[in-house]
Structure formats: structure tokens, C-alpha cells
Design an enzyme around this catalytic site. Structure first.
Site, PDB file in Angstrom:
ATOM      1  N   ILE A 104       0.821  -1.214   0.000  1.00 48.23           N
ATOM      2  CA  ILE A 104       0.000   0.000   0.000  1.00 48.23           C
ATOM      3  C   ILE A 104       0.856   1.266   0.000  1.00 48.23           C
ATOM      4  O   ILE A 104       0.376   2.321  -0.327  1.00 48.23           O
ATOM      5  CB  ILE A 104      -0.979   0.014   1.201  1.00 48.23           C
ATOM      6  CG1 ILE A 104      -0.247   0.080   2.550  1.00 48.23           C
ATOM      7  CG2 ILE A 104      -1.883  -1.223   1.184  1.00 48.23           C
ATOM      8  CD1 ILE A 104      -1.161   0.307   3.755  1.00 48.23           C
ATOM      9  N   LYS A 105       2.137   1.145   0.347  1.00 47.27           N
ATOM     10  CA  LYS A 105       3.070   2.285   0.340  1.00 47.27           C
ATOM     11  C   LYS A 105       2.444   3.556   0.908  1.00 47.27           C
ATOM     12  O   LYS A 105       2.633   4.634   0.360  1.00 47.27           O
ATOM     13  CB  LYS A 105       3.619   2.516  -1.067  1.00 47.27           C
ATOM     14  CG  LYS A 105       4.484   1.350  -1.575  1.00 47.27           C
ATOM     15  CD  LYS A 105       5.219   1.702  -2.870  1.00 47.27           C
ATOM     16  CE  LYS A 105       6.091   0.563  -3.366  1.00 47.27           C
ATOM     17  NZ  LYS A 105       5.350  -0.618  -3.805  1.00 47.27           N
ATOM     18  N   ARG A 106       1.709   3.459   1.999  1.00 50.19           N
ATOM     19  CA  ARG A 106       1.155   4.635   2.635  1.00 50.19           C
ATOM     20  C   ARG A 106       2.207   5.290   3.515  1.00 50.19           C
ATOM     21  O   ARG A 106       3.260   4.689   3.821  1.00 50.19           O
ATOM     22  CB  ARG A 106      -0.073   4.258   3.493  1.00 50.19           C
ATOM     23  CG  ARG A 106      -1.204   3.529   2.757  1.00 50.19           C
ATOM     24  CD  ARG A 106      -1.783   4.302   1.604  1.00 50.19           C
ATOM     25  NE  ARG A 106      -3.073   3.786   1.168  1.00 50.19           N
ATOM     26  CZ  ARG A 106      -3.308   3.221  -0.019  1.00 50.19           C
ATOM     27  NH1 ARG A 106      -2.341   3.067  -0.909  1.00 50.19           N
ATOM     28  NH2 ARG A 106      -4.532   2.831  -0.338  1.00 50.19           N
TER      29      ARG A 106
ATOM     30  N   ASP B 108       4.388   5.188  -6.507  1.00 48.57           N
ATOM     31  CA  ASP B 108       4.882   3.824  -6.652  1.00 48.57           C
ATOM     32  C   ASP B 108       5.701   3.761  -7.932  1.00 48.57           C
ATOM     33  O   ASP B 108       5.983   4.793  -8.532  1.00 48.57           O
ATOM     34  CB  ASP B 108       3.681   2.858  -6.687  1.00 48.57           C
ATOM     35  CG  ASP B 108       4.026   1.482  -6.150  1.00 48.57           C
ATOM     36  OD1 ASP B 108       4.893   0.809  -6.762  1.00 48.57           O
ATOM     37  OD2 ASP B 108       3.458   1.082  -5.127  1.00 48.57           O
TER      38      ASP B 108
END
Lengths: 313, 313
Positions: A104-106, B108
Site C-alpha cells: 500500500i506504500k502509505r 509507486d
């Protein structure tokens, strides 16, 4: 959860995570047709197609690998319906005994990171009740905002026995633009930014130990093996999630430096190379109908490739 | 969309964006009770509560400000139901003529950033049809992965006439851990990382010009006015989204350096300070029932504070 991940890697002999990144162009035509027949060429139709596709792949590979990594963007692009397919996929994979890494790369400032952590790893309070939102086992986190963006995630991991993989050095070609910049340190030496982030990951992880590894891990791309070697030393107790194998160009031999002497410490992701294996010449013999069997064969080949690289190091 | 934002700032005389970050503890009891009576103390109940709360605030302030900034984490924590409230909020604010900045901080590698861009700003293709997912006007983006994480967002902005705010220097206390690191440049000089990122934002934005400003903007926290001053020079054509006013400690006088001589070039966010104004002593007289009127008063005070700071610089 880190203990469970380590245990499952040892049981399967496969330090492999399958990236469930279902772009529609990978989904076989017969599945798309089935989904569109029921829901039309709509967001709901697309969500149903990627869910059916995922399910068949998960059924075919769940005894071979310890973990899956659904990339939430591939679901989020289909709006609410897509996110329902994400939720269904996470929940199904957990039922099948797989460790689920939500890619999710939050990352945000304090109270906002806390909301993400609660929604993806923990429980949110509504009146007298508490509810899991997406309920992954691990999530990926972007470190650009520093400790007060990361600490709320760590807090929830501690409470829920879950874990993180923090972006240190990403697999993409332009990752060096900021991550490789040489930074001046207090002692007058210079280090690339990714190493500074790696040191921070080791610090954050030191108080978050499972039996042998920390549940605060790192992301380091397979496409940068020399940096992997350096970062392995910087973060000896951190598990490294290694994307970039296969379709992005990483090979088994590149991977050995990401592992510790104990054969552990890294888990290698392949997405397209596995889930769309049937589209490669090598696995074309399976045919589109048997795409999940092709994925199973690709997992077995990847397992052998990594095992042989580790044996010959 | 950047032209529309500039025009609306000029019309309202308020370079202000209201952060719609509805934590349940801000939602007045009578609204929570109404939502729970209908849906129980459930995720759906929470989602209904934050939607009713948002709607009343938006109705009270939509003629005063050009834009709103819903923070998606505050919705995502309530899972699918929360994200439905996010979608409903975005769509309602657009109907009301407000510019909507989705504070999503995504970022991303290439194909994955493309999926986020398509889901939040553009349209996703399903068979012969194309659908908007969340359909914000601008989104915030995390730059840690470099150009190939940002370019897919820029591509979609160009197609859809939308825009970005890229994180350069965030408002939180630990933002300096990585963002302030001194980086060695090719010419032998040293610069903080945030300045390098700022230069990149200016480059990315140069080919993306509206009438007077680029639709590729930056996020720089109000809590760091000196850095705002430096970054204003580095990115003369980039609009700066300035969080951190009010509750996080930023004051009107700190903000003047974020603006250009034309009185434009920045838009200041306040979240808690506006949406939970009724909880402050200053606006307590309105009472919990009239929370939206308190929010309106807080917007007018913020507008006067910024106008006076700009007039006296």
C-alpha cells in the site's frame, strides 16, 4: 507474524511472495467474459474478473509459498468495486493460511498515519465496537515523512502482532534520483540516502523483535544487488522484501546477497512473472485456460532458481 | 484545473483550502447518534456520520473558499464503507463548484503509479467503456521513488486537465529526518534534499503550464516558513499547498513567504481548526448543534488573518 512468516518460509523451502497485481490485460479472456456476462463491462465486472483470476491462482499456489502481496493500486483503479475485490482477496488468502503483505506504500503525518495503520493492520473504534478494515498481516510504508509518519504503524504492529516493510531502495530505474543522493553525515563522511533510511529501519526494528528477526522490515529492489549487499549489513535483523525479480530484470544469482548466512532474512517477490506466466513463451504450452497451472510451474521454477543460487554462493 | 483554482482564489479572495479530515471525535454527538440509530455502531454508521458532518460543513463554507482537501486516510480507516463516504464527499464538493484536492500521498513504480493516477484523476478502461473511480481534481503525490513514479500521474493530469501537489517539505516535526539532509551536488555545493526535490518539481512542472501557474505544484509545510521562502524561489511557477496552519502551529505571518508578489502561488490548508472549530474556546458560543456556523466563522477569521499578513508584508 514475523515468526509465522519465517516458519512458513522454512516449511515451504520457498522464500517467495507472489505479487497479486491483476491488470486486466493479464486476466484470461474466458474469465473476463464470464464476469462481464454477469455484471457487464463495468467496474463491478472488472472487480469480479480480477477476483476470479486471483482465486484460481491462489488455489494453485497456496501450498507452495508462504505469502502473497496484493498491490492495492491495481484494485483501487477500479474504485470502490476494485477495493472490495482487494478486501475479498486479502481475506481469502488469510483463510488459505497465507501471510498477506498489503503493498500500500502509505505514509503521512502522525494522526493520519495512525488512521492508515488502523485501517490496514488494526481495528477502528466505532462507539463501543472495534472493526478490522482491510486486515492485512504486513503493509509497505513510505518513509519520506520520517519517524512520526512511521511510529503510528509500529504502534499498531506491536498491538496486533503484525509487521511492516519500509521502502529503502526501490526496484525502479529512477529510484536513484533521490534515494542514491550522497548525504553528509555528522562525522564528516558521506552516505547515500538509502543507507541512512536503512539505518533508521534497523533502529526502528531493534525494539520490535520476533524470535530471530524484527517485524519491521525493509524493501530493497532485486535490481540493485550491490546495494542489497550493503543494506543486508546495515540491517542484519530486518527481513528484506525484494521486488524486481523476473519481469523487472532481477535474477536468482543477484539475490544471494539479500539473504543472511542462515538462508533467511529475505523474501523475493514476483508478480507478472507468476500470475501472467501463461503469456510467456516458456509456459505457453499450458494454454490460456490453464493459466493457474502455468503460475504453479513458474513458482516451482523460481523456487529452484533461488535454491540453486543460494546453494552455489 | 490550475486556471480554475487561480480564478476561484481571485473570486473568493481566500487562498484557503478546508481539510475535510473527519475524525469521529470531531463529529458532534447529535450527528453520531442519528447515524448510529440508522446503521448501528458499525463501519456503515461511522461512514454515515462523517458524511453528514462533511455535508453540513461544505454547505456552510462552499461560497467562501475555492477548494477542499479530503484526507483519504480518515475515510480508509473505516474500510470500504469509509471509502464510499470519501467518494460521496468528493462528488458532492465538485457539484458545489469546489476544487477537490485528494490528499492521498500515493506514489509507486511506473505501472502502479499509473493505476493510482487512473483511479483518482482519470478513467479506467473496462472492455469498451471507461470509468472514473474517485475523480478528484488534484492529488498529493510522494516523490521518494523518483521520476518514473511521478510521470504517470503527470500524463493523466495532461489528458484530464487536472493537477498534482508533490510532497517537498512536510509540516510534521520529524520531516527533517530525511528531507533536511544535506546532499552533495555535482558542482561540489551542498543542498538539503527538500530543495533537490523542489528543483525536480519545478522541472516536472515546466512543461505543464496553465495560464500563469503550472498544474504540477508542491506541498511545503507552514511550520517551516524559512524553507518556504527558499522553495518559493526554487519553484516560481509552482503552486504551493501549505498545510500546518492553525492546529499544527503555523500563523498568518509565517505564510507570506509562500506567496508570490502577485498575491498568488500558495493555498493554505486548515483542517481541524475549521471543521472542529466548535470545540475551540473561541467558537464555543455557537454550541455543538451549530458546528457548521462555527466552521464558517473560523474560515472568515482565517481569511482575515491571511489577508492582513499579506497586506503588511
Amino acid at each position: 507474524m514475523i515468526n509465522r512468516l519465517v516458519q512458513k518460509i522454512q516449511q515451504t523451502g520457498a522464500p517467495i511472495v507472489v505479487g497479486l497485481d491483476p491488470m486486466l490485460k493479464y486476466v484470461p479472456r474466458h474469465i473476463q467474459q464470464k464476469a462481464y456476462a454477469e455484471y457487464g463491462e463495468s467496474l463491478q465486472g472488472a472487480a469480479e474478473a480480477i477476483w476470479l483470476y486471483n482465486k484460481e491462482i491462489v488455489d494453485a499456489i497456496c501450498d507452495l509459498v508462504p505469502a502473497v502481496k496484493p498491490q492495492i493500486a491495481m484494485y483501487e483503479q477500479f474504485g470502490i468495486e476494485g477495493l472490495q475485490a482487494f478486501q475479498k482477496t486479502v481475506s481469502y488468502c488469510r483463510e488459505k493460511g497465507l501471510v498477506v503483505i498489503g503493498d500500500i506504500k502509505r505514509g503521512d503525518i502522525g494522526s493520519t498515519s495512525e488512521a492508515y495503520a488502523v485501517g490496514h493492520l488494526g481495528r477502528v473504534q466505532v462507539g463501543a465496537n472495534a472493526y478490522y478494515g482491510f486486515n492485512e498481516d504486513f503493509v509497505t510504508v513510505n518513509p519520506y515523512l520520517g519517524s512520526d509518519g512511521v511510529n503510528p504503524f509500529i504502534k499498531v504492529c506491536r498491538e496486533e502482532k503484525k509487521g511492516l516493510f519500509i521502502l529503502v531502495k526501490t526496484s525502479n530505474p529512477s529510484s536513484g534520483e533521490f534515494q542514491d543522493r550522497l548525504v553528509k553525515c555528522e562525522d564528516g563522511t558521506e552516505k547515500p540516502l538509502y543507507e541512512i533510511v536503512g539505518e533508521k529501519v534497523a533502529q526502528w526494528g531493534a525494539d520490535c523483535m520476533g524470535d530471530t528477526y524484527s517485524y519491521i522490515g525493509a524493501v530493497v529492489g532485486a535490481t540493485y544487488p550491490e546495494m542489497g549487499k550493503a543494506l543486508r549489513r546495515v540491517m542484519p535483523k530486518s527481513f528484506i522484501l525484494v521486488p524486481g525479480y523476473g519481469a523487472q530484470g532481477g535474477k536468482g544469482a543477484d539475490l544471494v546477497h539479500f539473504f543472511n548466512e542462515d538462508g533467511l532474512g529475505a523474501i523475493v517477490n514476483s508478480s507478472r512473472g507468476i500470475i501472467a506466466a501463461y503469456q510467456q513463451e516458456k509456459y505457453a504450452g499450458y494454454g490460456e485456460e490453464n493459466f493457474a497451472e502455468a503460475s504453479r510451474a513458474a513458482v516451482l521454477d523460481m523456487k529452484a532458481d533461488i535454491a540453486s543460487a543460494l546453494a552455489n554462493r
